[in-house]
Design an enzyme around this catalytic site. Structure first.
Site, PDB file in Angstrom:
ATOM      1  N   GLY A 106       0.991  -1.457   0.032  1.00  0.00           N
ATOM      2  CA  GLY A 106      -0.123  -0.005  -0.073  1.00  0.00           C
ATOM      3  C   GLY A 106       0.938   1.275   0.092  1.00  0.00           C
ATOM      4  CG  ASN A 107       0.013   4.828  -1.490  1.00  0.00           C
ATOM      5  OD1 ASN A 107      -0.599   5.561  -0.875  1.00  0.00           O
ATOM      6  ND2 ASN A 107      -0.608   4.317  -2.700  1.00  0.00           N
ATOM      7  CE1 TYR A 108       3.950   5.100   5.478  1.00  0.00           C
ATOM      8  CE2 TYR A 108       5.148   5.596   3.708  1.00  0.00           C
ATOM      9  CZ  TYR A 108       5.138   4.902   4.876  1.00  0.00           C
ATOM     10  OH  TYR A 108       6.133   4.300   5.397  1.00  0.00           O
TER      11      TYR A 108
END
Ligand code: PMT
Length: 401
Positions: free
Chosen positions: A210-212
C-alpha cells in the site's frame, strides 16, 4: 472575517457529557457573527447550566414549553421559522430516536419538527449505543429526512472505553456550518468523478502493498465540488475518513483493478474527473489464498506485475470530458509533471512535491502548482487541503466557460 455574520442559528443541546463542549461551540458561532438561540432539553441542563449559555449567547435559553414564572408559552413555530440553520450538538441516542420518530415531548424536538431550515446533528454517545442497530436505523431515517449528520469520531469516551461515539470537536462543527453557508452553485448540473486514497494490493489474506495516502486531498475535493452544487462520485481506496456531505456518492474499493472498474463506470456519465488517488503501480502477480508461513522460507522474492493505469485508460476515451491528474514527485518535479500530463491526456495537472514538508501524504495542508495543457501555470502557497481543493476547482471551472 465574520463567516456567519447575520445568520440565525438554533443550537440544540441534549443531555450528554459532550454538552460541556457546546459552550465553546456557541462561543465560536457568536465570534463568527451568528445570532444564536439555545434550546436545551431537561437532561441537557444537568450537564451545563442555562446561565452559562445565556451569558454567552446574550439570550435567555429556551427549555420548557412555558416560562416558569409568567406561564408564557414559548413558540417553537416562531423559532423554527427564525432559524437559518439548526445544529443539535450533542445529539444523544434518545434525542436522535425522538427526532426519527417524531416524539415531540420536549421543546428541542418540537422546534426540530417545526424547523423550516436545514438541520445538522453531531451525535455523541458510548460506542455500543452508537453501534446499536436501533441507533443506526434512526440515523439512516434522519438522513433520508434530509438531516445532515456530523459523524462522531473515534477516541476515548466518557465511559473510558475507546471507540466511535465522540462528538466532533467544536472547530470541526463550525467548519461544517461555514461550509453549509458558503455553498455556491458554480458547478450545479456538472457530474464530477473524484478518486482518492491509496490502493492496497494483496499478497495474502493478511498482507498487502500500500502507500501512505490518507484520502484527505481527494475527500476535500469531493466536499468542495459538492458544496459548489456538483453531482459527485467519490471512488476511494481504504481510508478512515467519513464523507462529510451526504450528497456525495461514495464507492469504496481496495485494489487498483477495483478502482479502475468503479472509475470507468462513473466516467461514462461525468463531465470531469479529478484523479487524486495514489494508485499502486504494481501488484503481486499472485495473491496467496492462505497466509504465507514464515517457517517455510528464509527469504522470498515477490514477483510484481504492472497495474492498469487508470488515468491513461480514462484519458484514452475522454472526448470532451475534462481530466485532471495529480503528480506526486520527489525530483525534476516540473518536467515530470508536464510529461505525465501529456502521456495521460490530462487537461490540467496538480503538482505536489514530497520534498515540501507542508505537502503530500496525510498532511492537513498541501502546496501545489497547477499546470494547464495550454502551458499556463500557477504556483500556490501552502494552504489547507480544503483551500487547495477550492483552487483546483476554480481552475477546473475555466474549462466549462
Ligand atoms: O491522500 P492524502 O494523504 O491527502 O495525500 C494526497 C496525495 C499526495 C496522495 C495527492 O495529493 C496526490 O499527489 N495524488 C497522486 C499520487 C500519485 O500517485 O501520483 P503519480 O504521480 O504516481 O500519478 C500520476 C497520476 O496518475 C495521478 O493522478 C494518479 O491518480 C494517476 N494514476 C497513477 C497510477 C495508476 N496506476 N493509475 C492512475 O490513475
Amino acid at each position: 472575517m465574520q463567516s456567519l455574520k447575520g445568520k440565525h442559528i438554533v443550537l440544540g443541546i441534549s443531555g450528554g457529557i459532550a454538552a460541556y463542549k457546546s459552550a465553546y461551540l456557541l462561543r465560536l458561532f457568536i465570534k463568527a457573527g451568528a445570532e444564536v438561540q439555545v434550546v436545551i432539553t431537561p437532561n441537557g441542563k444537568e450537564f451545563i447550566t442555562p446561565a452559562t449559555l445565556a451569558a454567552l449567547s446574550g439570550k435567555p435559553v429556551v427549555s420548557e414549553f412555558f416560562a416558569a414564572n409568567t406561564g408564557e408559552w414559548h413558540s417553537h413555530v416562531d423559532l423554527g421559522l427564525w432559524s437559518d440553520l439548526m445544529v443539535i450538538a450533542p445529539a444523544t441516542a434518545s434525542t436522535i430516536g425522538k427526532m426519527a420518530n417524531g416524539v415531540a415531548d420536549n421543546m428541542l424536538i418540537t422546534t426540530y419538527l417545526s424547523a423550516k431550515s436545514h438541520v445538522m446533528i453531531a451525535p455523541a454517545m458510548d460506542l455500543d449505543m452508537w453501534a446499536h442497530p436501533s441507533t443506526q436505523r434512526n440515523i439512516s431515517t434522519l438522513q433520508k429526512d434530509g438531516v445532515e449528520i456530523i459523524m462522531p469520531s473515534s477516541g476515548e469516551l466518557a465511559s473510558h472505553l475507546v471507540g466511535k461515539g465522540r462528538m466532533q470537536e467544536p472547530d470541526e462543527i463550525l467548519r461544517r456550518v461555514e461550509l453549509y453557508f458558503s455553498q455556491k452553485e458554480s458547478l450545479k448540473g456538472k457530474k464530477i468523478l473524484v478518486t482518492a486514497g491509496p490502493t492496497y494490493e494483496n499478497i495474502d489474506p493478511v498482507r498487502f502493498i500500500g502507500n501512505y495516502s490518507s484520502g484527505k486531498m481527494g475527500f476535500a475535493i469531493a466536499e468542495e465540488a459538492a458544496a459548489r452544487g456538483a453531482d459527485v462520485t467519490l471512488v476511494t481506496g481504504p481510508v478512515s475518513l467519513d464523507t462529510a456531505c451526504q450528497s456525495i456518492r461514495r464507492i469504496d474499493v481496495r485494489s487498483a483493478r477495483q478502482m479502475l472498474d468503479a472509475a470507468e463506470i462513473a466516467f461514462e456519465e461525468c463531465d470531469a474527473a479529478i484523479l487524486s488517488a495514489a494508485v499502486a503501480d504494481y501488484a503481486p502477480e499472485e495473491c496467496h489464498d492462505s497466509k504465507i508461513k514464515r517457517e517455510k522460507t528464509d527469504g522470498m522474492i515477490l514477483k510484481l506485475v504492472k497495474n492498469p493505469d487508470i488515468a491513461a485508460t480514462l484519458g484514452a476515451k475522454k472526448k470532451d470530458k475534462v481530466l485532471v491528474g495529480f503528480a506526486l514527485e520527489t525530483d525534476h518535479e516540473h518536467d515530470n509533471a508536464v510529461e505525465k500530463m501529456k502521456k495521460k491526456s490530462f487537461d490540467m495537472i496538480v503538482l505536489n512535491s514530497l520534498q515540501n514538508p507542508l505537502a503530500g501524504f496525510n498532511k492537513d495542508t498541501n502546496q501545489v502548482c497547477i499546470i494547464k495543457k495550454d502551458g499556463s501555470e500557477t504556483e500556490y502557497p501552502a494552504k489547507s487541503k480544503r483551500e487547495v481543493a477550492s483552487d483546483i476547482l476554480d481552475n477546473l471551472e475555466d474549462f466549462f466557460k
